[in-house]
Motif scaffolding. Structure first.
Motif, mmCIF file in Angstrom:
data_model
loop_
_atom_site.group_PDB
_atom_site.id
_atom_site.type_symbol
_atom_site.label_atom_id
_atom_site.label_comp_id
_atom_site.label_asym_id
_atom_site.label_seq_id
_atom_site.Cartn_x
_atom_site.Cartn_y
_atom_site.Cartn_z
ATOM 1 N N UNK A 33 0.548 -1.256 0.133
ATOM 2 C CA UNK A 33 0.063 -0.387 -0.073
ATOM 3 C C UNK A 33 1.093 1.224 0.365
ATOM 4 N N UNK A 34 2.315 1.508 0.436
ATOM 5 C CA UNK A 34 2.826 2.988 0.904
ATOM 6 C C UNK A 34 3.199 3.298 -1.307
ATOM 7 N N UNK A 35 3.390 2.072 -1.622
ATOM 8 C CA UNK A 35 4.167 2.501 -2.998
ATOM 9 C C UNK A 35 3.475 1.695 -3.959
ATOM 10 N N UNK A 36 1.861 1.743 -3.319
ATOM 11 C CA UNK A 36 1.346 1.753 -5.010
ATOM 12 C C UNK A 36 0.954 2.827 -5.620
ATOM 13 N N UNK A 37 0.829 1.852 -7.022
ATOM 14 C CA UNK A 37 1.469 3.215 -8.083
ATOM 15 C C UNK A 37 2.757 4.613 -8.460
ATOM 16 N N UNK A 38 3.054 4.216 -7.024
ATOM 17 C CA UNK A 38 4.595 4.928 -7.458
ATOM 18 C C UNK A 38 5.772 3.906 -6.828
ATOM 19 N N UNK A 39 6.495 3.089 -7.473
ATOM 20 C CA UNK A 39 7.170 2.498 -6.958
ATOM 21 C C UNK A 39 8.958 2.630 -7.319
ATOM 22 N N UNK A 40 9.552 3.093 -6.369
ATOM 23 C CA UNK A 40 10.681 3.238 -6.577
ATOM 24 C C UNK A 40 11.942 2.614 -7.488
ATOM 25 N N UNK A 41 12.303 3.436 -8.338
ATOM 26 C CA UNK A 41 12.904 2.381 -9.660
ATOM 27 C C UNK A 41 14.162 1.820 -9.413
ATOM 28 N N UNK A 61 9.368 9.869 -19.579
ATOM 29 C CA UNK A 61 7.961 9.097 -19.766
ATOM 30 C C UNK A 61 6.707 10.044 -19.535
ATOM 31 N N UNK A 62 6.678 11.315 -19.106
ATOM 32 C CA UNK A 62 5.440 12.164 -18.577
ATOM 33 C C UNK A 62 5.109 12.872 -20.196
ATOM 34 N N UNK A 63 6.582 13.005 -20.632
ATOM 35 C CA UNK A 63 6.006 13.903 -22.296
ATOM 36 C C UNK A 63 5.386 12.929 -23.570
ATOM 37 N N UNK A 64 6.130 11.976 -23.352
ATOM 38 C CA UNK A 64 6.059 10.553 -24.138
ATOM 39 C C UNK A 64 4.091 10.341 -23.699
ATOM 40 N N UNK A 65 3.780 9.608 -22.838
ATOM 41 C CA UNK A 65 2.622 9.768 -21.736
ATOM 42 C C UNK A 65 1.578 10.790 -22.539
ATOM 43 N N UNK A 66 2.149 12.332 -21.984
ATOM 44 C CA UNK A 66 1.181 13.688 -22.605
ATOM 45 C C UNK A 66 0.796 13.517 -24.070
ATOM 46 N N UNK A 67 2.052 13.193 -24.984
ATOM 47 C CA UNK A 67 1.529 13.113 -25.867
ATOM 48 C C UNK A 67 1.015 12.133 -26.555
ATOM 49 N N UNK A 68 1.025 10.623 -25.890
ATOM 50 C CA UNK A 68 0.397 9.637 -26.633
ATOM 51 C C UNK A 68 -1.146 10.239 -26.644
ATOM 52 N N UNK A 69 -1.415 10.179 -24.977
ATOM 53 C CA UNK A 69 -2.620 10.241 -24.858
ATOM 54 C C UNK A 69 -3.249 11.759 -23.968
ATOM 55 N N UNK A 70 -2.261 12.806 -24.464
ATOM 56 C CA UNK A 70 -3.112 14.753 -25.195
ATOM 57 C C UNK A 70 -3.904 14.975 -23.606
ATOM 58 N N UNK A 71 -3.243 14.272 -21.893
ATOM 59 C CA UNK A 71 -3.699 14.662 -21.036
ATOM 60 C C UNK A 71 -2.243 14.766 -19.980
ATOM 61 N N UNK A 72 -2.004 15.325 -19.439
ATOM 62 C CA UNK A 72 -0.918 15.107 -17.914
ATOM 63 C C UNK A 72 -1.234 14.723 -16.973
ATOM 64 N N UNK A 73 -1.163 13.318 -16.732
ATOM 65 C CA UNK A 73 -1.019 12.600 -15.566
ATOM 66 C C UNK A 73 -0.698 13.364 -13.851
ATOM 67 N N UNK A 74 -1.154 12.255 -13.198
ATOM 68 C CA UNK A 74 -0.757 13.220 -11.923
ATOM 69 C C UNK A 74 0.731 13.743 -11.850
ATOM 70 N N UNK A 75 0.755 13.489 -10.722
ATOM 71 C CA UNK A 75 2.570 14.557 -10.843
ATOM 72 C C UNK A 75 2.780 14.248 -9.336
ATOM 73 N N UNK A 76 1.962 13.853 -8.435
ATOM 74 C CA UNK A 76 2.278 14.128 -7.253
ATOM 75 C C UNK A 76 2.799 12.611 -7.493
ATOM 76 N N UNK A 77 2.470 11.775 -7.270
ATOM 77 C CA UNK A 77 2.796 10.061 -7.555
ATOM 78 C C UNK A 77 4.584 9.660 -8.519
ATOM 79 N N UNK A 78 4.707 10.626 -9.520
ATOM 80 C CA UNK A 78 5.503 10.738 -9.804
ATOM 81 C C UNK A 78 6.482 11.271 -9.018
ATOM 82 N N UNK A 79 6.311 12.498 -8.314
ATOM 83 C CA UNK A 79 6.908 13.102 -7.255
ATOM 84 C C UNK A 79 7.612 12.390 -6.018
ATOM 85 N N UNK A 80 6.465 11.466 -5.713
ATOM 86 C CA UNK A 80 6.598 9.916 -4.975
ATOM 87 C C UNK A 80 7.775 9.478 -4.996
#
Length: 179
Positions: A41-49, A130-149
């Protein structure tokens, strides 16, 4: 009767394929471990790389043992496990490794703080790609808080994983010398 031992010794001295295969196997296991961390639960959606740390360290200190096909397989498997856009993480990992192979300085001369700062820029570049790749493909910006975490947890875990990988490398080098 011929003594064939010397032929096998020569083959093992010059063969990097077995080391590359072993490193690839460890990399795949590390990606699968990241997948298991995603269920916590602590890493759901934002696993350390952790795989990015491994690729960065291996490319920095043992670039001959880290071929692009291994990096591609690790990134592709990671894309599949985390339901990302297929090829997004794989491409960013390969671009990072290509950029790191073009460096002109020797990593043995760098202080740890410089390595950590360079890793911070590498993580930011991978995530921005990855953010630019996702944004170009989906025409939307995902939530940035999981990415920052995810960026924060990766940067916090980098020194710990770095020391562990360095210790394992030193132990393996000593075993290699005694063998």
């Amino acid at each position: 009767m011929k003594k064939t031992g010397q032929y096998f010794e020569k083959a093992m001295e010059h063969s990097e394929v077995s080391g590359q295969f072993l490193i690839g196997f460890v990399g795949v296991i590390l990606v699968l471990f990241e997948g298991t961390l995603a269920s916590w639960p602590v890493f759901y959606g934002a696993v350390p790389l952790l795989s990015l740390i491994f690729i960065y360290w291996m490319t920095l200190y043992h670039s001959k043992l880290m071929p692009f096909i291994t990096i591609f397989i690790m990134g592709l498997l990671s894309d599949i496990l985390f339901s990302s856009l297929i090829g997004g993480r794989a491409t960013s990992y390969m671009l990072l490794a290509l950029f790191m192979n073009l460096r002109v300085t020797d990593p043995q001369d760098d202080e740890f703080l410089k390595v950590w700062v360079n890793f911070m820029f590498a993580v930011m570049a991978v995530m921005l790609f990855q953010l630019i790749f996702f944004s170009v493909i989906n025409f939307s910006i995902p939530s940035l808080s999981p990415m920052m975490f995810q960026i924060g947890m990766t940067l916090i875990l980098f020194p710990i994983v770095y020391v562990i990988l360095f210790a394992i490398s030193n132990v393996l080098e000593r075993i290699k010398v005694f063998a």
